[in-house]
Design a protein around this motif. Sequence first.
Motif, PDB file in Angstrom:
ATOM      1  N   PRO A 127     -20.772   1.159  13.197  1.00 43.46           N
ATOM      2  CA  PRO A 127     -21.806   0.443  13.183  1.00 43.46           C
ATOM      3  C   PRO A 127     -21.682  -0.098  11.746  1.00 43.46           C
ATOM      4  O   PRO A 127     -21.426   0.500  10.792  1.00 43.46           O
ATOM      5  N   TRP A 128     -22.164  -1.434  11.767  1.00 44.25           N
ATOM      6  CA  TRP A 128     -21.935  -2.134  10.288  1.00 44.25           C
ATOM      7  C   TRP A 128     -23.302  -3.008  10.347  1.00 44.25           C
ATOM      8  O   TRP A 128     -24.174  -2.752  11.174  1.00 44.25           O
ATOM      9  N   GLU A 129     -23.406  -3.809   9.404  1.00 44.70           N
ATOM     10  CA  GLU A 129     -24.685  -4.622   9.176  1.00 44.70           C
ATOM     11  C   GLU A 129     -24.811  -5.787  10.113  1.00 44.70           C
ATOM     12  O   GLU A 129     -23.798  -6.078  10.785  1.00 44.70           O
ATOM     13  N   ARG A 130     -26.015  -6.063  10.272  1.00 43.32           N
ATOM     14  CA  ARG A 130     -26.608  -7.128  11.243  1.00 43.32           C
ATOM     15  C   ARG A 130     -25.798  -7.108  12.492  1.00 43.32           C
ATOM     16  O   ARG A 130     -25.162  -7.849  13.139  1.00 43.32           O
ATOM     17  N   ASN A 131     -26.056  -5.832  13.300  1.00 40.44           N
ATOM     18  CA  ASN A 131     -25.477  -5.612  14.692  1.00 40.44           C
ATOM     19  C   ASN A 131     -24.050  -5.856  14.816  1.00 40.44           C
ATOM     20  O   ASN A 131     -23.745  -6.512  15.963  1.00 40.44           O
ATOM     21  N   THR A 132     -23.046  -5.498  13.890  1.00 37.98           N
ATOM     22  CA  THR A 132     -21.762  -5.647  13.907  1.00 37.98           C
ATOM     23  C   THR A 132     -21.224  -4.379  14.011  1.00 37.98           C
ATOM     24  O   THR A 132     -21.843  -3.283  13.669  1.00 37.98           O
ATOM     25  N   THR A 133     -19.888  -4.309  14.144  1.00 38.15           N
ATOM     26  CA  THR A 133     -19.352  -3.133  13.996  1.00 38.15           C
ATOM     27  C   THR A 133     -17.865  -3.276  13.139  1.00 38.15           C
ATOM     28  O   THR A 133     -17.735  -4.341  13.020  1.00 38.15           O
ATOM     29  N   ARG A 134     -17.386  -2.230  12.686  1.00 42.00           N
ATOM     30  CA  ARG A 134     -16.375  -2.241  11.570  1.00 42.00           C
ATOM     31  C   ARG A 134     -15.167  -1.344  12.111  1.00 42.00           C
ATOM     32  O   ARG A 134     -15.436  -0.250  12.866  1.00 42.00           O
ATOM     33  N   LEU A 135     -14.138  -1.868  12.260  1.00 41.94           N
ATOM     34  CA  LEU A 135     -12.762  -1.250  12.997  1.00 41.94           C
ATOM     35  C   LEU A 135     -12.123  -0.287  11.770  1.00 41.94           C
ATOM     36  O   LEU A 135     -11.728  -1.111  10.692  1.00 41.94           O
ATOM     37  N   LEU A 136     -12.091   0.973  11.838  1.00 40.50           N
ATOM     38  CA  LEU A 136     -11.454   1.583  10.377  1.00 40.50           C
ATOM     39  C   LEU A 136     -10.173   2.325  11.297  1.00 40.50           C
ATOM     40  O   LEU A 136      -9.931   2.611  12.357  1.00 40.50           O
ATOM     41  N   LEU A 137      -9.123   2.286  10.314  1.00 38.53           N
ATOM     42  CA  LEU A 137      -7.675   2.887  10.598  1.00 38.53           C
ATOM     43  C   LEU A 137      -7.566   3.943   9.616  1.00 38.53           C
ATOM     44  O   LEU A 137      -7.708   3.880   8.235  1.00 38.53           O
ATOM     45  N   LYS A 138      -7.223   4.886  10.110  1.00 42.07           N
ATOM     46  CA  LYS A 138      -6.522   6.104   9.372  1.00 42.07           C
ATOM     47  C   LYS A 138      -5.087   6.393   9.899  1.00 42.07           C
ATOM     48  O   LYS A 138      -5.091   6.898  11.009  1.00 42.07           O
ATOM     49  N   VAL A 139      -4.219   6.596   8.901  1.00 35.35           N
ATOM     50  CA  VAL A 139      -2.917   7.003   8.861  1.00 35.35           C
ATOM     51  C   VAL A 139      -2.592   8.344   8.487  1.00 35.35           C
ATOM     52  O   VAL A 139      -2.817   8.211   7.453  1.00 35.35           O
ATOM     53  N   VAL A 140      -1.958   9.378   9.162  1.00 37.40           N
ATOM     54  CA  VAL A 140      -1.587  10.441   8.706  1.00 37.40           C
ATOM     55  C   VAL A 140      -0.259  10.938   9.019  1.00 37.40           C
ATOM     56  O   VAL A 140       0.260  10.509   9.861  1.00 37.40           O
ATOM     57  N   MET A 141       0.677  11.425   7.919  1.00 36.04           N
ATOM     58  CA  MET A 141       2.037  11.457   8.106  1.00 36.04           C
ATOM     59  C   MET A 141       2.384  12.816   7.256  1.00 36.04           C
ATOM     60  O   MET A 141       1.561  13.104   6.139  1.00 36.04           O
ATOM     61  N   GLN A 142       3.321  13.571   7.537  1.00 41.68           N
ATOM     62  CA  GLN A 142       3.678  14.570   6.690  1.00 41.68           C
ATOM     63  C   GLN A 142       5.030  13.865   5.850  1.00 41.68           C
ATOM     64  O   GLN A 142       5.954  13.447   6.378  1.00 41.68           O
ATOM     65  N   THR A 143       5.052  14.130   4.673  1.00 39.37           N
ATOM     66  CA  THR A 143       6.088  13.417   3.722  1.00 39.37           C
ATOM     67  C   THR A 143       6.179  14.036   2.155  1.00 39.37           C
ATOM     68  O   THR A 143       5.021  14.782   2.199  1.00 39.37           O
ATOM     69  N   PRO A 144       7.144  14.167   1.774  1.00 35.74           N
ATOM     70  CA  PRO A 144       7.156  14.764   0.418  1.00 35.74           C
ATOM     71  C   PRO A 144       6.007  13.995  -0.452  1.00 35.74           C
ATOM     72  O   PRO A 144       5.917  12.647  -0.528  1.00 35.74           O
ATOM     73  N   ARG A 145       5.545  14.888  -1.550  1.00 37.64           N
ATOM     74  CA  ARG A 145       4.397  14.315  -2.130  1.00 37.64           C
ATOM     75  C   ARG A 145       4.993  12.944  -2.953  1.00 37.64           C
ATOM     76  O   ARG A 145       4.166  12.099  -3.383  1.00 37.64           O
ATOM     77  N   TRP A 146       6.324  13.213  -3.516  1.00 33.78           N
ATOM     78  CA  TRP A 146       6.719  12.202  -4.307  1.00 33.78           C
ATOM     79  C   TRP A 146       6.902  10.729  -3.542  1.00 33.78           C
ATOM     80  O   TRP A 146       6.767   9.644  -4.138  1.00 33.78           O
ATOM     81  N   ALA A 147       7.043  10.775  -2.224  1.00 37.93           N
ATOM     82  CA  ALA A 147       7.080   9.872  -1.495  1.00 37.93           C
ATOM     83  C   ALA A 147       6.022   8.981  -1.038  1.00 37.93           C
ATOM     84  O   ALA A 147       5.769   7.823  -0.558  1.00 37.93           O
ATOM     85  N   ALA A 148       4.790   9.658  -0.904  1.00 37.68           N
ATOM     86  CA  ALA A 148       3.635   9.043  -0.457  1.00 37.68           C
ATOM     87  C   ALA A 148       3.048   7.931  -1.210  1.00 37.68           C
ATOM     88  O   ALA A 148       2.753   7.234  -0.419  1.00 37.68           O
TER      89      ALA A 148
END
Length: 91
Positions: free
Chosen positions: A42-63
């Motif tokens: 839910p977002w302001e004034r009866n609207t919605t908000r689309l959130l995106l989360k991306v998760v991956m396994q990668t070396p810390r230096w490449a992140a």
Amino acid sequence: MIGDRWGVTRNETTRSYPCDDFVLSPALQAWRGVSVSYVLVPWERNTTRLLLKVVMQTPRWAAPGLSVGDLIMARRQLLNLKQLAERSRHR
């Protein structure tokens, strides 16, 4: 190409993808095994908000580099979804 397949299986790289119809002979193909989650909140004034989360396994230096690249692509994707949703709403 070295590094063209991270975290994906052979079946995932050989399956058909919708983008295959647009580029019949690509100069480069790269796959990344990531988990993507979309959530509507839910977002302001009866609207919605689309959130995106991306998760991956990668070396810390490449992140950091991968995060910046993904940010650009994800932003474009979310803006396209926004435009399509707003166009449908006005019909």
